[in-house]
Design a protein around this motif. Structure first.
Motif, short mmCIF file in Angstrom:
data_model
loop_
_atom_site.label_atom_id
_atom_site.label_comp_id
_atom_site.label_asym_id
_atom_site.label_seq_id
_atom_site.Cartn_x
_atom_site.Cartn_y
_atom_site.Cartn_z
N ASP A 73 31.14 41.78 38.61
CA ASP A 73 32.00 43.04 39.36
C ASP A 73 31.63 44.77 38.84
N ALA A 250 39.66 36.01 46.93
CA ALA A 250 38.12 37.08 47.38
C ALA A 250 37.83 36.99 48.12
N ASN A 289 39.45 40.92 41.73
CA ASN A 289 39.27 39.59 41.89
C ASN A 289 39.63 39.16 40.66
N TYR A 293 42.10 35.97 40.14
CA TYR A 293 41.71 34.30 39.49
C TYR A 293 43.08 34.57 38.40
#
Length: 314
Positions: A73, A250, A289, A293
């Motif tokens: 990412d 996601a 993301n 998380y």
């Protein structure tokens, strides 16, 4: 710069990226918004990688894959956003043809790698919930390395194929690209020669990747759902659902925008919609993301609390 070819066709040496908007009054606002998003992306993803490295309780297969997702990412966003920010504030929006091809290759490589990483993470959740006693045995360090390496290799190979499709275009009607980064569909739209075969091969490749990974994800979560419904403990079901919710979030956002952009039939007049979708999967999702998380994960919050010695996340 362009070199003359036949008729109105040109061999492009330099491309111009029009960006998201040509409205001068929006420049400062867009620059500040995307600079903030990029800052959060860098801090969140590099912070997640560092936290996983320094926290022994996070040295599990799930967080091993998550650290690689954060790395991808970060690279994915860094390949796109700095150039986009420069184009927002500068009058000169040009990029060399070589630079464009490098940006497209890296975008494709990191994007495809992330698609397969999300599928691998779905399989990891399947093993963790359906075979908890054998989880650490099945997801051994060797298997984890094989799975992650395969994601990077597949991303590299498929992106090379896509790059070859781009390099096969001999000349262009224009060197102006109505996008904020170099991607294959916008390049196809200004190609001078017939690129029907190139487009067909591109969409076949994109659809194959999406179908394969979505089948893996759906199959994994079908077995996960069956396992959860068989649990007698309500607390166990709640914890299992919570563990999988962040991953599913996601997946839905990322795959939804990818499917919209690359796998649905084009109407021919959806360039603005494509750019909005592209903002999500190149700029917004790499930022979301690590937040998804971390904010939904007790282990991450506890590890962060121990590292910083604070009660902020209590």
């Amino acid at each position: 710069m362009v070199e003359p070819g036949e008729g109105n066709c040109t061999v492009v040496m330099e491309l111009i990226l029009l960006g998201l908007s040509d409205a001068p009054e929006l420049r400062v606002l867009l620059f500040m918004v995307f600079l903030l998003i990029y800052g959060v992306t860098v801090l969140g993803n590099l912070g997640m990688i560092a936290l996983i490295q320094v926290s022994p309780r996070l040295h599990t297969p799930m967080y091993f894959f998550l650290s690689h997702l954060s790395f991808v990412d970060y690279c994915y966003s860094t390949n796109i956003v700095p150039k986009m920010l420069a184009n927002i504030i500068n009058e000169d929006k040009s990029i060399s043809f070589l630079g464009c091809m490098v940006q497209f290759y890296l975008f494709s490589a990191y994007g495809i790698t992330e698609i397969f990483l999300l599928a691998v993470m779905a399989y990891d959740r399947f093993v963790a919930l359906c075979s908890p006693l054998l989880y650490m045995v099945i997801m051994s360090q060797k298997l984890r390395m094989v799975l992650v390496s395969s994601c990077y290799v597949v991303g590299t190979v498929f992106s090379l194929i896509h790059l070859c499709l781009a390099l096969e275009i001999p000349s262009y009607r224009s060197n102006v690209i109505n996008h904020f980064f170099c991607d294959l569909p916008p390049l196809f739209s200004v190609a001078c020669s017939d690129v029907t075969v190139n487009e067909l091969l591109f969409y076949i490749g994109a659809s194959f990747i999406e179908i394969l990974t979505i089948v893996i994800i759906l199959t994994s979560y079908l077995f996960i759902l069956i396992t959860i419904l068989r649990m007698r403990s309500a607390e166990g079901r709640r914890k299992a659902f919570s563990t999988c919710a962040s991953h599913l979030t996601a997946i839905v956002v990322f795959h939804g925008t990818i499917l919209f952009t690359y796998c649905l039939p084009s109407s021919g007049n959806n360039e603005d919609a494509d750019k909005v979708a592209a903002v999500f999967y190149t700029v917004v999702i790499p930022m979301l993301n690590p937040l998804i998380y971390s904010l939904r994960n007790k282990d991450v919050k506890e590890a962060l609390r121990r590292v910083v010695g604070s009660k902020t996340f209590s």
